[in-house]
Every structure is written in structure tokens, then in C-alpha cells.
Write an enzyme that holds these catalytic residues in place. Structure first.
Site, PDB file in Angstrom:
ATOM      1  N   TRP A 122       3.147  32.962 -28.697  1.00 28.31           N
ATOM      2  CA  TRP A 122       4.326  33.246 -29.304  1.00 28.31           C
ATOM      3  C   TRP A 122       4.956  32.563 -29.658  1.00 28.31           C
ATOM      4  O   TRP A 122       6.694  32.439 -29.208  1.00 28.31           O
ATOM      5  CB  TRP A 122       4.860  34.105 -27.534  1.00 28.31           C
ATOM      6  CG  TRP A 122       4.233  35.615 -27.285  1.00 28.31           C
ATOM      7  CD1 TRP A 122       3.933  36.464 -27.454  1.00 28.31           C
ATOM      8  CD2 TRP A 122       3.038  35.465 -26.286  1.00 28.31           C
ATOM      9  NE1 TRP A 122       3.288  37.518 -26.960  1.00 28.31           N
ATOM     10  CE2 TRP A 122       3.045  36.463 -25.753  1.00 28.31           C
ATOM     11  CE3 TRP A 122       2.471  33.884 -25.486  1.00 28.31           C
ATOM     12  CZ2 TRP A 122       2.019  37.031 -24.863  1.00 28.31           C
ATOM     13  CZ3 TRP A 122       1.616  34.915 -24.165  1.00 28.31           C
ATOM     14  CH2 TRP A 122       0.971  36.149 -23.791  1.00 28.31           C
ATOM     15  N   HIS A 123       5.044  31.721 -30.547  1.00 29.31           N
ATOM     16  CA  HIS A 123       5.641  30.873 -31.547  1.00 29.31           C
ATOM     17  C   HIS A 123       6.387  31.057 -32.437  1.00 29.31           C
ATOM     18  O   HIS A 123       5.811  30.569 -33.907  1.00 29.31           O
ATOM     19  CB  HIS A 123       4.938  29.385 -31.471  1.00 29.31           C
ATOM     20  CG  HIS A 123       4.825  28.790 -29.813  1.00 29.31           C
ATOM     21  ND1 HIS A 123       3.967  27.068 -30.081  1.00 29.31           N
ATOM     22  CD2 HIS A 123       5.325  29.588 -28.669  1.00 29.31           C
ATOM     23  CE1 HIS A 123       4.226  27.703 -28.961  1.00 29.31           C
ATOM     24  NE2 HIS A 123       5.049  28.180 -28.159  1.00 29.31           N
ATOM     25  N   TYR A 124       7.022  32.137 -32.801  1.00 23.66           N
ATOM     26  CA  TYR A 124       7.398  32.980 -34.088  1.00 23.66           C
ATOM     27  C   TYR A 124       8.009  32.311 -34.455  1.00 23.66           C
ATOM     28  O   TYR A 124       8.842  31.968 -34.184  1.00 23.66           O
ATOM     29  CB  TYR A 124       7.488  34.632 -33.339  1.00 23.66           C
ATOM     30  CG  TYR A 124       6.090  35.460 -32.658  1.00 23.66           C
ATOM     31  CD1 TYR A 124       5.053  35.125 -33.134  1.00 23.66           C
ATOM     32  CD2 TYR A 124       6.993  36.084 -31.706  1.00 23.66           C
ATOM     33  CE1 TYR A 124       4.152  36.206 -32.257  1.00 23.66           C
ATOM     34  CE2 TYR A 124       5.577  37.299 -31.051  1.00 23.66           C
ATOM     35  CZ  TYR A 124       4.327  36.900 -30.769  1.00 23.66           C
ATOM     36  OH  TYR A 124       3.933  37.958 -30.377  1.00 23.66           O
ATOM     37  N   HIS A 125       8.234  32.437 -35.808  1.00 20.76           N
ATOM     38  CA  HIS A 125       8.710  32.046 -36.913  1.00 20.76           C
ATOM     39  C   HIS A 125       9.047  32.142 -37.976  1.00 20.76           C
ATOM     40  O   HIS A 125       8.171  33.066 -38.602  1.00 20.76           O
ATOM     41  CB  HIS A 125       8.590  30.414 -36.598  1.00 20.76           C
ATOM     42  CG  HIS A 125       6.989  29.947 -37.407  1.00 20.76           C
ATOM     43  ND1 HIS A 125       6.359  29.767 -36.256  1.00 20.76           N
ATOM     44  CD2 HIS A 125       6.851  29.438 -38.326  1.00 20.76           C
ATOM     45  CE1 HIS A 125       5.545  29.361 -36.766  1.00 20.76           C
ATOM     46  NE2 HIS A 125       5.682  28.537 -38.082  1.00 20.76           N
TER      47      HIS A 125
END
Length: 440
Positions: A356-359
Site C-alpha cells: 500500500w505504498h502507492y505513488h
């Protein structure tokens, strides 16, 4: 950079604490050092090669802190927070040959009623979009800012600006994990110790994650809901819970690839802002990312085989067996290959999950400039993780909050330099406030 450092320090002072290592985390730390993740850097916020103790947002009493705490430092006279308010669209003025200019938003309240909020007439006023790596590019597209062909195919009208890079460059740090059962009691802990390798992976661990009353239950809620909505039946989800309970998981060691080269894209699925867009991250599409994963897993195997960690692993459970049992769990929607039982490259591909470290999606230099202003549009900035070229460190939340503090200070300086009254800048004309002509 001095201002960046000052913004980090401000956030750290308000929200961050030093964890106290005991038992499992201490053994994990010594296992990393024994596995060669050197040097030992002690407690530090810096992301430097070696093993370290990182900051935590849980205070000594176990209370969790978050960005919401920072509202304590806001001026209540110049801020209003609307709860359960879903923005549907950014509004733009488009007069003649002039550049589009943001002047407000349309949002829906909890009762389903739509409202319009408009900026007061002041040249310094602007809309600041902070909806995250998924929400910000999606909202720009729904508002008519994005690749023209994609927008028109979904019926977005009018197209305010053909912006081909909106939704591009999507990234997520691929994660592979190993569950560990312990023959001795294990305390509950979230990430405290981090091994930062020379080959750009972060090795982290949790402990005491027995179901159902633990963090593991919460972590897999998102995964399980996805499985339930797609090709996996409810029975498969229930079976997954049963398998986890039978396994008696006491620890969880993960390998996260830092700064993945593999990149994807985001596209609209429909015109409903309440629906998630379609996002493709292309995990491990590039060989470089796969090589990092394999090296990280080899390091985890060394940790599992270390003397320091031996008392937290059953002696008859080999590291390879611990990895292989991950192949039996429906943690993602990918097919399992028999070769994954002996080939770490295939294991990485088959068992990758999100952290969940979307970027990406509104990246600096592509969608926004160095001041986070959207190219080609006036009075609109994007300030969140969608602007990142990579997701930094163990968790992006520190950098996201730093960015908010840093840019907030910078915008205030710009407004002070203009000679205008700062209190006027956050005033919006909002039809939800019937008691007065404006609210701040």
C-alpha cells in the site's frame, strides 16, 4: 533542503516515538546483523544501509498517533474540516484563449446531497488536491484533466486540458513475506527494526499476529475483500482464515523492494468517483526488481537460519519450508507454479502482494512543477504521494506529512510576500453554510 529537514523534524516532534525492543524484535535485529545487514545504526530516522531501529507512531502507552493529530496546531478560525464529503469534480473557468483556472469543487455529503464550494475572489486563492496516489489522478480525470482519448472514451465532458501524463508512472513497492511460527511466547509488535540492504530492499518484521484479534486480521481485510469480489468464493476466503489459524503465525518477516523500476498506469473505469479506478502496477515487470527481491529473500533465509533468531523458529522447520507454505495461501490472484518451490525468482512473482505504498500518477516534472502546480492550469496544486517519483523508505507517511508541512510554510511565505491578508486566503463561498455568506 534545510526547510525539508525542518519540516521532517516538526512532524517527528509531534507524532513520532522511539520503540522499546523486547523479545522477538530484539532477536530479529540480531538475526539481521548475523545475516550481514551491517552496520548497526541504532535508533535513527535516516534511511542508511544497515540495521536500525525506526520511529513509531505508537506512544509508550500504545496509543496510535496520525496526521489527524496535527489539526491541534491549526487555527480554528481559518480552517473548516468537512467529514464524509466526497469531492466529485474540480470546477474550472475556461474563457477564450486563457488558461483554465480552478475556482472550486462539487462535493456530495453523507446524505447524498450535492454542494458547490467556490474560492473567494482573490488571486492568491487556489484549490489544493490531496487525494493520494489513487484519488488525485482519478479526480483530475473526472474533472476533465488527463489523456483526451481516455477521457472521451468514458464520456468526460468537457475535456479541460489534454494532459497525457496524468495517471502515468504509477508505482508500488512490491512485497514478499514469510510467516513464522514460534515455540515460545511472542509479544505483539509492529515494525520496529529495519534492515536496509546494499541492494535496495527493506527487510522488516511484525510479531504476535494470531487471528482473529490482531493486526493480521486487519491487514488481510483488503486482500480478502478483493478475493471475495473476484475469482475467489466466500468459501475460499473462509478457508484462508482457517489455514492461518491452523498455522499459528507468531511472526511475519517481509522483503520490500525500494524504488522499483517497474511502472504502471491508472485509468478510469467509469464516471463514479466512489469506485476505484483501474490501476496496473506491473509488479516485477523489470528484471532489476526481481533480482532485488531474490537477494532480499536470501537475506531473510539467513535471518531464519541465524543463531540469534533460532529460539523463535521451530528447529524442524527449514527456511525453505516456511517460504513454500506461502504458496498454499490465496494472498493474491496470481497462479502458483511448481518451480516456485525451489526457484526464488518464481517465488517472488507468484507471492508478491501490495504494501500500500502507492505513488505516482501526478508526478513532479510530468504533471506538476517543482511548486506542485499543475502544468497548464492556474490556481490548482497537487500535494500528496501521487507526485512522488518513488516511495521513500520504510513507510511514505513521514514524507507525505513533511511535504504538507513544507509546502504549507512555503505557500504562507508566498502570500505574505504578496502583502495580502492571510486570513482571506482560505475563505470559500459554500452553499452548505446557510448561516453566513462564507465559511473559512
Amino acid at each position: 533542503m534545510d526547510e525539508v529537514e525542518a519540516a521532517y523534524e516538526w512532524v517527528e516532534d509531534k507524532l513520532v516515538f522511539e520503540p522499546q525492543l523486547v523479545g522477538w524484535q530484539s532477536a530479529f535485529k540480531h538475526g539481521l546483523l548475523e545475516a550481514g545487514v551491517l552496520p548497526y545504526n541504532g535508533f535513527t530516522f535516516k534511511h542508511i544501509v544497515g540495521t536500525k531501529i525506526g520511529g513509531t507512531i505508537f506512544d509508550p502507552d500504545g496509543h496510535r498517533h496520525s496526521a489527524a493529530d496535527l489539526l491541534e496546531y491549526a487555527n480554528p478560525e481559518t480552517i473548516a474540516v468537512y467529514l464524509h464529503a466526497l469531492v466529485h469534480k474540480i470546477l474550472f473557468t475556461t474563457e477564450g484563449d486563457q488558461r483554465p483556472r480552478a475556482y472550486g469543487v462539487i462535493y456530495q455529503d453523507a446524505d447524498g446531497v450535492f454542494h458547490k464550494a467556490e474560492l473567494a475572489k482573490n488571486t492568491m486563492n487556489e484549490v489544493i488536491l490531496c487525494a493520494g496516489a489513487i484519488g488525485s489522478p482519478q479526480l483530475l480525470m473526472l474533472s476533465g484533466v488527463g489523456p483526451r482519448v481516455d477521457l472521451e472514451s468514458h464520456g468526460v465532458s468537457p475535456v479541460i486540458l489534454d494532459h497525457p501524463m496524468v495517471g502515468k508512472g504509477m508505482g508500488d513497492n512490491p512485497l514478499n513475506t514469510v510467516f513464522v511460527s514460534s515455540p515460545r511466547p511472542v509479544e505483539a509488535s509492529l515494525i520496529q527494526v529495519v534492515g536496509i540492504t546494499k541492494f535496495d530492499t527493506f527487510i522488516e518484521g511484525f510479531s504476535s499476529v494470531k487471528l482473529p484479534n490482531n493486526m493480521m486480521h486487519t491487514f488481510f481485510q483488503g486482500v480478502l475483500s478483493l478475493l471475495n469480489e473476484t475469482s475467489h468464493s466466500t468459501l475460499a476466503v473462509i478457508d484462508f482464515y482457517k489455514q492461518l489459524n491452523v498455522m499459528e503465525i507468531d511472526g511475519w518477516i517481509v522483503n520490500k523492494v525500494d524504488g522499483p523500476v517497474s511502472r504502471g498506469h491508472l485509468e478510469l473505469r467509469n464516471m463514479n468517483p466512489d469506485d476505484n479506478p483501474s490501476v496496473t502496477f506491473n509488479y516485477y515487470q523489470e528484471a532489476e526488481d526481481l533480482e532485488k527481491c531474490v537477494k532480499g529473500l536470501k537475506t531473510i533465509i539467513k535471518v531464519l537460519n541465524s543463531n540469534a533468531f533460532s529460539s523463535y523458529k521451530y528447529p524442524n522447520a527449514t527456511a525453505r519450508e516456511l517460504l513454500n507454505r506461502m504458496l498454499s495461501l490465496p494472498i493474491n490472484l496470481r497462479p502458483r507454479h511448481e518451480s516456485a518451490k525451489f526457484n526464488l525468482t518464481q517465488f517472488c512473482i507468484d507471492t508478491v502482494i501490495t504494501v500500500w505504498h502507492y505513488h505516482g500518477g501526478c508526478q513532479v516534472g510530468r504533471v506538476v512543477d517543482k511548486n506542485y502546480k499543475v502544468f497548464g492550469i492556474d490556481a490548482l496544486r497537487v500535494i500528496d504521494g501521487s507526485t512522488f517519483l518513488k516511495s521513500p523508505g520504510t513507510n511514505p507517511q513521514a514524507t507525505v506529512m513533511m511535504l504538507g508541512r513544507y509546502m504549507g510554510q512555503k505557500i504562507l511565505r508566498e502570500r505574505n510576500a504578496s502583502g495580502e491578508n492571510n486570513e482571506d486566503y482560505s475563505i470559500i463561498k459554500d452553499d452548505t453554510d446557510k448561516s453566513s455568506s462564507s465559511s473559512k
